[in-house]
Structure formats: structure tokens, C-alpha cells
Design a protein around this motif. Structure first.
Motif, PDB file in Angstrom:
ATOM      1  N   UNK A  90      10.175  -7.504  -3.095  1.00 15.69           N
ATOM      2  CA  UNK A  90       9.411  -6.290  -3.742  1.00 15.69           C
ATOM      3  C   UNK A  90       9.161  -5.294  -2.597  1.00 15.69           C
ATOM      4  N   UNK A  91       9.140  -5.482  -1.458  1.00 12.40           N
ATOM      5  CA  UNK A  91       9.112  -4.544  -0.581  1.00 12.40           C
ATOM      6  C   UNK A  91      10.366  -3.592  -0.489  1.00 12.40           C
ATOM      7  N   UNK A  92      11.685  -4.194  -0.472  1.00  8.22           N
ATOM      8  CA  UNK A  92      12.653  -3.343  -0.409  1.00  8.22           C
ATOM      9  C   UNK A  92      12.983  -2.786  -1.672  1.00  8.22           C
ATOM     10  N   UNK A  93      12.415  -3.311  -2.926  1.00  6.77           N
ATOM     11  CA  UNK A  93      12.526  -2.489  -4.001  1.00  6.77           C
ATOM     12  C   UNK A  93      11.547  -1.164  -4.149  1.00  6.77           C
ATOM     13  N   UNK A  94      10.373  -1.393  -3.411  1.00  8.46           N
ATOM     14  CA  UNK A  94       9.359  -0.308  -3.640  1.00  8.46           C
ATOM     15  C   UNK A  94      10.207   0.716  -2.670  1.00  8.46           C
ATOM     16  N   UNK A  95      10.651   0.419  -1.586  1.00  7.61           N
ATOM     17  CA  UNK A  95      11.528   1.495  -0.695  1.00  7.61           C
ATOM     18  C   UNK A  95      12.452   2.134  -1.463  1.00  7.61           C
ATOM     19  N   UNK A  96      13.368   1.442  -2.012  1.00  9.84           N
ATOM     20  CA  UNK A  96      14.521   2.021  -2.797  1.00  9.84           C
ATOM     21  C   UNK A  96      14.066   3.042  -3.623  1.00  9.84           C
ATOM     22  N   UNK A  97      12.912   2.526  -4.611  1.00  9.48           N
ATOM     23  CA  UNK A  97      12.540   3.459  -5.651  1.00  9.48           C
ATOM     24  C   UNK A  97      12.035   4.624  -5.035  1.00  9.48           C
ATOM     25  N   UNK A  98      11.142   4.653  -3.756  1.00  8.98           N
ATOM     26  CA  UNK A  98      10.728   5.817  -3.296  1.00  8.98           C
ATOM     27  C   UNK A  98      11.731   6.930  -2.607  1.00  8.98           C
ATOM     28  N   UNK A  99      12.866   6.313  -2.223  1.00  8.82           N
ATOM     29  CA  UNK A  99      13.900   6.974  -1.580  1.00  8.82           C
ATOM     30  C   UNK A  99      14.520   7.905  -2.450  1.00  8.82           C
ATOM     31  N   UNK A 100      14.526   7.262  -3.941  1.00  9.84           N
ATOM     32  CA  UNK A 100      15.217   8.201  -4.795  1.00  9.84           C
ATOM     33  C   UNK A 100      14.671   9.615  -4.940  1.00  9.84           C
ATOM     34  N   UNK A 101      13.435  10.004  -4.794  1.00  6.70           N
ATOM     35  CA  UNK A 101      13.027  11.289  -4.724  1.00  6.70           C
ATOM     36  C   UNK A 101      13.157  11.903  -6.033  1.00  6.70           C
ATOM     37  N   UNK A 102      12.962  11.085  -7.238  1.00  8.95           N
ATOM     38  CA  UNK A 102      13.095  11.623  -8.735  1.00  8.95           C
ATOM     39  C   UNK A 102      11.873  12.584  -9.071  1.00  8.95           C
ATOM     40  N   UNK A 103      12.358  13.440  -9.957  1.00  8.79           N
ATOM     41  CA  UNK A 103      11.278  14.434 -10.372  1.00  8.79           C
ATOM     42  C   UNK A 103       9.946  13.889 -11.152  1.00  8.79           C
TER      43      UNK A 103
END
Length: 302
Positions: free
Chosen positions: A59-72
């Protein structure tokens, strides 16, 4: 909303999925973190409800991956965990989670979290919309609706870099309404604004979809012709001057008796090189040459 639920516990996954669907949202289900990441990239959900401990990507890795996307658009993340220590909660939030729910999962608690998520994601969607509108306004001339010099600088930088990379030509045409000060003196500034709008519309109508039309300032306009040689750009501008003549706008301050346009053209050639600023200067010099030669014409940069 579109909600992605990720949990390697089948029972917990079913409870979460049922709670999401009963709340009226679309639900995507993943049995591990890697599957959840793939579904996230494919569907861009509004909310992710993810277990902490999962095979593969946790879950932590998934959170970091989502936040690293920088989507609008913002993705609201709820962390599911059976761990109740404060350190674990902080670790989840630091990784990018917005909220957490302890297991075993209470459907009522999850539904309450989804109500909060709806408010937050709606707010972020509104902010993204307003940012886009403001960005467009900052790059648009309010009088004519054409792009302005800020947008020109951005577009020209990209076009020049692409032309250098692929060895392509492009041309710039600087044009100016002839004797426009006299027009304003005779007819007034309000009529002058209407005339500029009409000229802008005529130039835009003549341009190809790939061409750029910009208000450069005052009564000056700039046209950008990707992949166009000097002579082909001249042919395009002569058609544009014809379109302005066809407007048949009376102008007692011009010898012709009607509103006219003059233009100067410069071209980037990969063999000769040159920077956009120099091309703009060359087009401006050619415009002055057109003015000196009697106006109502197109001149080419030497």
C-alpha cells in the motif's frame, strides 16, 4: 466516482466492493498491489482504497507511485490497515494517503470516508478547471481572441527546437495595419478595435490548422508557418492580404481609401541556422521595407 479497491484478503475485498457500490460509485477491484497499479494507470480512478500489506507492491509503494504521477486531477487515497499504531498511520499519510480505516472493515466508516473523498476530488476538479481557464486567458489576447506574445514565445520555442532536430524549415510573417494611427484619429478607438477584430478574424480564416496566428502588439500581428519555405509563406501572406482587402473597411487616412495590411517574412533554414529572436528581427525589418516601398505588400527578409 470511480473507486479502485485493492486488498489481498478476498473477504475484505468483497466487503469494500459492496460498500462502494451501495454508495452509488463504480468499483474496480484488485487482489494485489501490482494489479491495482495497472488498473490505476488504465482507468485513472478518483479514489483508491488500498490495503497496507499486499503481495508485490504494498500500500505504501502504491501511494508513492500514485503521488509521483503528478496528474492534473487529484486521486484521494484511503489506506486500509489492521495496524493501529500512530507511527503506521503517519507513515501512510507521509507516503501520500489522505485518510485511513482500520480492519476489520466497517462498511459505514468506509462510506463516510467516500463522502469526504467526493468533496475533495470535486474541489480539485474545479481547481484544475479554473487553472486551465486562467492559463488560456493568460495566453489569449482579450481584444481579438488570438494567441498573445506569451503563447507565441512558448510555441516558437517548441517549433524551433523541433525544426532544428528534424532539419525542417519554418517561416514567420510580421504584419501591420497600414496607417492605423490615422484610422483611429479619423474613426475613433472603438472603431479601431472593431477593425482589429475583423483583421484578426480574416487572418485566422486564411491560416491552416497547423499555422499560428498571434497578436504581437498594437496593430501588429504575427503568423507562424511550420514546414513552409520563404516563397510558400509569401503566397500564404498574399492570400491573407487579399482577405483583408476583401473586408472593404473604409479608411480615409490611407491613400487607397480602405484598410490595408503590410507584411515582412523571414524563414528558418537548418543549413543557415539562427535563433527565433533573430528571425523575428528579420521579419520586422522586412515589414519596415514593405512600409517604405509603399505599403499594402509583402516583402521578404534578405
Amino acid at each position: 466516482m470511480k473507486v479502485l479497491v485493492a486488498d489481498d484478503d478476498p473477504g475484505s475485498l468483497l466487503v469494500a466492493q459492496a460498500a462502494v457500490e451501495r454508495a452509488g460509485h463504480d468499483c474496480l477491484a484488485a487482489a494485489n498491489g501490482d494489479e491495482a497499479w495497472g488498473l490505476y494507470l488504465e482507468h485513472q480512478p478518483d479514489v483508491v482504497v488500498t490495503d497496507w500489506m499486499m503481495p508485490g507492491m504494498d500500500g505504501l509503494a502504491l501511494c508513492r507511485a500514485i503521488r509521483s504521477r503528478g496528474a492534473d486531477l487529484y486521486t484521494y487515497i484511503v489506506m486500509l490497515t489492521s495496524q493501529d499504531s500512530r507511527d503506521d498511520v503517519l507513515a501512510g499519510i507521509e507516503a501520500g494517503a489522505d485518510d485511513y480505516v482500520t480492519k476489520p472493515l466497517d462498511p459505514f466508516v468506509l462510506r463516510a470516508r467516500l463522502l469526504v473523498a467526493l468533496r475533495i476530488t470535486t474541489l480539485h476538479a474545479d481547481l484544475a478547471h479554473y487553472r486551465k481557464v486562467l492559463s488560456q486567458q493568460a495566453r489569449t489576447d482579450p481584444l481579438t481572441g488570438l494567441h498573445n506574445r506569451l503563447k507565441l514565445a512558448e510555441d516558437l520555442e517548441q517549433l524551433h527546437a523541433r525544426s532544428v532536430r528534424y532539419g525542417e524549415q519554418y517561416s514567420l510573417a510580421m504584419c501591420d495595419v497600414d496607417n492605423f494611427k490615422a484610422y483611429n484619429d479619423v474613426y475613433g478607438h472603438q472603431a479601431g478595435d472593431l477593425a482589429l477584430r475583423a483583421v484578426a478574424a480574416a487572418l485566422r480564416a486564411q491560416a491552416r490548422k497547423s499555422d499560428g496566428v498571434y497578436r504581437f502588439g498594437g496593430e501588429e500581428f504575427l503568423l507562424v508557418f511550420p514546414h513552409q519555405s520563404l516563397l510558400r509563406a509569401k503566397a500564404c501572406m498574399e492570400r491573407a492580404l487579399d482577405a483583408v482587402r476583401d473586408l472593404a473597411i473604409p479608411h480615409r487616412g490611407d491613400p487607397s481609401g480602405q484598410l490595408r495590411l503590410s507584411a515582412g517574412i523571414s524563414t528558418f533554414s537548418p543549413a543557415q541556422g539562427g535563433e527565433p529572436e533573430a528571425l523575428l528581427g528579420a521579419a520586422d525589418a522586412a515589414l519596415y521595407a514593405a512600409k517604405a516601398a509603399g505599403r499594402n505588400r509583402v516583402e521578404l527578409a534578405g
